[in-house]
Design a protein around this motif. Structure first.
Motif, PDB file in Angstrom:
ATOM      1  N   GLU A 144       0.837  -1.210   0.000  1.00  0.00           N
ATOM      2  CA  GLU A 144       0.000   0.000   0.000  1.00  0.00           C
ATOM      3  C   GLU A 144       0.870   1.258   0.000  1.00  0.00           C
ATOM      4  N   LEU A 145       1.942   1.248   0.770  1.00  0.00           N
ATOM      5  CA  LEU A 145       2.878   2.379   0.762  1.00  0.00           C
ATOM      6  C   LEU A 145       3.576   2.488  -0.590  1.00  0.00           C
ATOM      7  N   PHE A 146       3.966   1.341  -1.129  1.00  0.00           N
ATOM      8  CA  PHE A 146       4.674   1.292  -2.403  1.00  0.00           C
ATOM      9  C   PHE A 146       3.832   1.890  -3.523  1.00  0.00           C
ATOM     10  N   SER A 160       5.855   3.590  -9.804  1.00  0.00           N
ATOM     11  CA  SER A 160       5.174   3.674 -11.096  1.00  0.00           C
ATOM     12  C   SER A 160       4.156   2.536 -11.206  1.00  0.00           C
ATOM     13  N   HIS A 161       3.237   2.715 -12.127  1.00  0.00           N
ATOM     14  CA  HIS A 161       2.210   1.689 -12.358  1.00  0.00           C
ATOM     15  C   HIS A 161       2.866   0.368 -12.778  1.00  0.00           C
ATOM     16  N   LYS A 162       3.897   0.459 -13.592  1.00  0.00           N
ATOM     17  CA  LYS A 162       4.607  -0.737 -14.062  1.00  0.00           C
ATOM     18  C   LYS A 162       5.207  -1.518 -12.894  1.00  0.00           C
ATOM     19  N   ASP A 163       5.864  -0.809 -11.971  1.00  0.00           N
ATOM     20  CA  ASP A 163       6.446  -1.475 -10.798  1.00  0.00           C
ATOM     21  C   ASP A 163       5.367  -2.072  -9.901  1.00  0.00           C
ATOM     22  N   TYR A 182       4.945  -6.145  -8.676  1.00  0.00           N
ATOM     23  CA  TYR A 182       4.851  -6.658  -7.310  1.00  0.00           C
ATOM     24  C   TYR A 182       3.471  -7.233  -7.016  1.00  0.00           C
ATOM     25  N   MET A 183       2.452  -6.729  -7.651  1.00  0.00           N
ATOM     26  CA  MET A 183       1.118  -7.293  -7.468  1.00  0.00           C
ATOM     27  C   MET A 183       1.082  -8.692  -8.074  1.00  0.00           C
ATOM     28  N   LYS A 184       1.619  -8.844  -9.241  1.00  0.00           N
ATOM     29  CA  LYS A 184       1.642 -10.126  -9.935  1.00  0.00           C
ATOM     30  C   LYS A 184       2.464 -11.139  -9.138  1.00  0.00           C
TER      31      LYS A 184
END
Length: 76
Positions: A51-53, A58-61, A65-67
């Motif tokens: 959530e902090l990240f 960026s959306h790409k990063d 990490y979500m994936k």
């Protein structure tokens, strides 16, 4: 609600630290020697860090990490 101002260099440092911590958690979640209760606590910490990240990365990063997070949850 709290807020603070950071410059670009501080933002990059925060991004780096969060990535490093999240990578470490993901690595530890793969360790079969760690108890599932501890892994659950690690997962909760990962959620907070992510959530902090999302606020500085960026959306790409974030997608990376979500994936990764979804993949790791399926393995633990």
């Amino acid at each position: 609600m709290l807020g603070f101002l950071i410059n670009e260099r501080e933002k990059q440092e925060m991004e780096y630290l969060l990535k490093r911590e999240m990578d470490e958690i993901l690595f530890d979640l793969k360790d079969s020697r760690i108890d599932h209760i501890v892994k659950r606590a690690m997962d909760e910490r990962y959620k907070i860090l992510f959530e902090l990240f999302k606020r500085v990365a960026s959306h790409k990063d974030c997608m990376k990490y979500m994936k990764t997070k979804r993949i790791e949850q399926g393995k633990s």
